[in-house]
Design a protein around this motif. Sequence first.
Motif, PDB file in Angstrom:
ATOM      1  N   ALA A  74      -6.911  10.185   1.101  1.00 37.55           N
ATOM      2  CA  ALA A  74      -7.397  10.353  -0.274  1.00 37.55           C
ATOM      3  C   ALA A  74      -7.447   9.018  -1.013  1.00 37.55           C
ATOM      4  CB  ALA A  74      -6.507  11.335  -1.023  1.00 37.55           C
ATOM      5  N   LEU A  75      -6.595   8.078  -0.586  1.00 37.21           N
ATOM      6  CA  LEU A  75      -6.601   6.747  -1.184  1.00 37.21           C
ATOM      7  C   LEU A  75      -7.621   5.820  -0.524  1.00 37.21           C
ATOM      8  CD1 LEU A  75      -2.738   6.118  -1.559  1.00 37.21           C
ATOM      9  CD2 LEU A  75      -4.392   6.401  -3.419  1.00 37.21           C
ATOM     10  N   GLY A  76      -8.314   6.335   0.482  1.00 38.09           N
ATOM     11  CA  GLY A  76      -9.259   5.496   1.218  1.00 38.09           C
ATOM     12  C   GLY A  76      -8.575   4.629   2.245  1.00 38.09           C
ATOM     13  N   LEU A  77      -7.363   5.026   2.678  1.00 37.60           N
ATOM     14  CA  LEU A  77      -6.558   4.224   3.599  1.00 37.60           C
ATOM     15  C   LEU A  77      -6.260   5.004   4.872  1.00 37.60           C
ATOM     16  CD1 LEU A  77      -4.051   2.932   0.891  1.00 37.60           C
ATOM     17  CD2 LEU A  77      -6.073   1.740   1.767  1.00 37.60           C
ATOM     18  N   GLU A  78      -7.251   5.697   5.363  1.00 38.59           N
ATOM     19  CA  GLU A  78      -7.080   6.553   6.535  1.00 38.59           C
ATOM     20  C   GLU A  78      -6.511   5.764   7.711  1.00 38.59           C
ATOM     21  OE1 GLU A  78      -9.665   9.728   9.247  1.00 38.59           O
ATOM     22  OE2 GLU A  78     -10.636   8.509   7.692  1.00 38.59           O
ATOM     23  N   GLY A  79      -5.482   6.320   8.336  1.00 38.39           N
ATOM     24  CA  GLY A  79      -4.887   5.707   9.517  1.00 38.39           C
ATOM     25  C   GLY A  79      -3.755   4.744   9.212  1.00 38.39           C
ATOM     26  N   GLN A  80      -3.556   4.392   7.958  1.00 42.68           N
ATOM     27  CA  GLN A  80      -2.478   3.469   7.609  1.00 42.68           C
ATOM     28  C   GLN A  80      -1.174   4.233   7.387  1.00 42.68           C
ATOM     29  OE1 GLN A  80      -3.059   0.429   4.671  1.00 42.68           O
ATOM     30  NE2 GLN A  80      -5.244   0.202   5.098  1.00 42.68           N
ATOM     31  N   HIS A  81      -0.078   3.658   7.847  1.00 44.69           N
ATOM     32  CA  HIS A  81       1.235   4.244   7.600  1.00 44.69           C
ATOM     33  C   HIS A  81       1.631   3.929   6.161  1.00 44.69           C
ATOM     34  CE1 HIS A  81       5.523   5.123   8.019  1.00 44.69           C
ATOM     35  NE2 HIS A  81       5.252   5.689   9.178  1.00 44.69           N
ATOM     36  N   PRO A  82       2.115   4.918   5.390  1.00 49.01           N
ATOM     37  CA  PRO A  82       2.365   4.691   3.969  1.00 49.01           C
ATOM     38  C   PRO A  82       3.606   3.868   3.647  1.00 49.01           C
ATOM     39  CG  PRO A  82       3.030   6.897   4.571  1.00 49.01           C
ATOM     40  CD  PRO A  82       2.352   6.324   5.778  1.00 49.01           C
ATOM     41  N   GLU A  83       4.571   3.834   4.565  1.00 52.12           N
ATOM     42  CA  GLU A  83       5.839   3.174   4.228  1.00 52.12           C
ATOM     43  C   GLU A  83       5.649   1.696   3.905  1.00 52.12           C
ATOM     44  OE1 GLU A  83       8.794   3.907   2.816  1.00 52.12           O
ATOM     45  OE2 GLU A  83       9.120   5.255   4.512  1.00 52.12           O
ATOM     46  N   GLY A  84       6.197   1.275   2.779  1.00 54.65           N
ATOM     47  CA  GLY A  84       6.151  -0.133   2.401  1.00 54.65           C
ATOM     48  C   GLY A  84       4.843  -0.612   1.817  1.00 54.65           C
ATOM     49  N   ARG A  85       3.854   0.264   1.729  1.00 58.04           N
ATOM     50  CA  ARG A  85       2.514  -0.149   1.292  1.00 58.04           C
ATOM     51  C   ARG A  85       2.354  -0.220  -0.229  1.00 58.04           C
ATOM     52  NH1 ARG A  85      -0.982  -2.689   4.708  1.00 58.04           N
ATOM     53  NH2 ARG A  85      -1.123  -1.647   6.726  1.00 58.04           N
ATOM     54  N   PHE A  86       3.380   0.212  -0.962  1.00 62.06           N
ATOM     55  CA  PHE A  86       3.279   0.282  -2.415  1.00 62.06           C
ATOM     56  C   PHE A  86       4.364  -0.597  -3.028  1.00 62.06           C
ATOM     57  CE2 PHE A  86       1.909   4.134  -0.332  1.00 62.06           C
ATOM     58  CZ  PHE A  86       0.616   4.293  -0.835  1.00 62.06           C
ATOM     59  N   LEU A  87       3.973  -1.534  -3.869  1.00 58.27           N
ATOM     60  CA  LEU A  87       4.906  -2.531  -4.376  1.00 58.27           C
ATOM     61  C   LEU A  87       5.961  -1.898  -5.276  1.00 58.27           C
ATOM     62  CD1 LEU A  87       5.435  -5.638  -4.368  1.00 58.27           C
ATOM     63  CD2 LEU A  87       4.337  -5.659  -6.615  1.00 58.27           C
ATOM     64  N   ALA A  88       7.218  -2.183  -4.999  1.00 59.39           N
ATOM     65  CA  ALA A  88       8.306  -1.750  -5.863  1.00 59.39           C
ATOM     66  C   ALA A  88       8.210  -2.523  -7.171  1.00 59.39           C
ATOM     67  CB  ALA A  88       9.653  -2.007  -5.174  1.00 59.39           C
ATOM     68  N   ASN A  89       7.928  -1.797  -8.228  1.00 54.77           N
ATOM     69  CA  ASN A  89       7.687  -2.424  -9.522  1.00 54.77           C
ATOM     70  C   ASN A  89       7.695  -1.324 -10.583  1.00 54.77           C
ATOM     71  OD1 ASN A  89       7.172  -4.600 -11.205  1.00 54.77           O
ATOM     72  ND2 ASN A  89       4.958  -4.448 -11.015  1.00 54.77           N
ATOM     73  N   THR A  90       7.699  -1.700 -11.849  1.00 57.26           N
ATOM     74  CA  THR A  90       7.593  -0.721 -12.934  1.00 57.26           C
ATOM     75  C   THR A  90       6.164  -0.706 -13.456  1.00 57.26           C
ATOM     76  OG1 THR A  90       9.914  -0.942 -13.582  1.00 57.26           O
ATOM     77  CG2 THR A  90       8.391  -0.074 -15.232  1.00 57.26           C
ATOM     78  N   TYR A  91       5.571   0.479 -13.495  1.00 56.36           N
ATOM     79  CA  TYR A  91       4.172   0.638 -13.887  1.00 56.36           C
ATOM     80  C   TYR A  91       4.082   1.409 -15.203  1.00 56.36           C
ATOM     81  CZ  TYR A  91       3.406  -0.789  -9.076  1.00 56.36           C
ATOM     82  OH  TYR A  91       3.420  -1.488  -7.904  1.00 56.36           O
ATOM     83  N   GLN A  92       3.346   0.855 -16.143  1.00 54.85           N
ATOM     84  CA  GLN A  92       3.106   1.539 -17.406  1.00 54.85           C
ATOM     85  C   GLN A  92       1.817   2.348 -17.297  1.00 54.85           C
ATOM     86  OE1 GLN A  92       3.171  -1.287 -20.652  1.00 54.85           O
ATOM     87  NE2 GLN A  92       5.370  -1.009 -20.915  1.00 54.85           N
ATOM     88  N   PHE A  93       1.822   3.528 -17.889  1.00 55.16           N
ATOM     89  CA  PHE A  93       0.623   4.370 -17.845  1.00 55.16           C
ATOM     90  C   PHE A  93       0.638   5.304 -19.042  1.00 55.16           C
ATOM     91  CE2 PHE A  93       3.933   6.772 -15.802  1.00 55.16           C
ATOM     92  CZ  PHE A  93       3.692   8.087 -16.146  1.00 55.16           C
TER      93      PHE A  93
END
Length: 273
Positions: free
Chosen positions: A74-93
């Motif tokens: 759904a993210l357009g990242l077919e076949g990629q393992h999700p672990e570690g792929r998202f930066l540990a950070n604080t996000y405002q929304f």
Amino acid sequence: MQKVGHLLKAGEYQIEPGVTPRQLVAQLVEGKSISYRFTLIEGSTFKQLRQRLAESEVLIHETDGLSDEQLMTALGLEGQHPEGRFLANTYQFQRGMTDLDLLRRAYQLQEKVLTEEWQARAEKFESKVLPYKDPYEALIMASIVEKETGLSSERPVIAGVFVRRMQIGMRLQTDPTVIYGMGDKYKGNIRRKDLRTPTPYNTYTIPGLPPTPIAMVGREAIKAALHPEGEKWLYFVAKGDGSHQFSATLKQHNKAVREYQLKRKASYRSAPE
């Protein structure tokens, strides 16, 4: 009001008691709506991240019911393992953002940070080139460093220990990778049997790095993996206060284990036996 109607910005606003109509219009024109924060915690796993996303009462949930594989697709990242792929950070929304949008932001920021740090990496460590084929391998190392210590000052030294082991052909033998490979079988303690049981992540049985990261990482851990430091350390043991005792020889390490580890009857090693 009609003359400024087209200037009003949609959003969620906090209206203070006693605000005048003019002040309210100014607030809506300025568009300062309520901002929320979501923190991707350093050292947390993708499974833990998904659980925290599901608990959010502000984000719109688009990933509920999706497998990890379906989520990455759904993210357009077919076949990629999700672990570690998202930066540990604080996000405002702001209210109205979806969990998928937040993950997309975290992925894009991770790619940006990893690229920047890879380009600025140290050329050599102790006269040898760093043992990474590509940025992804550096990310794997960063995740191990992230799980081993929460102390900023120790991250480059921990990285130095593992890089040095790789350079001399020594197995990493780090407990967090064993725990990750055990999955739900891990019940809070590692037995000798677990150290001998092969999994793709058991660095007591496999050479080199595991196949994927084992946790979310922040910029500091990535920087540490690409700028290792330290003396001739090959071993370390937890002191029990969040820090570690580093040793250059097995004899020194065994002494440190007796001093720090056995006294508190811990099972945590992060060093070869």
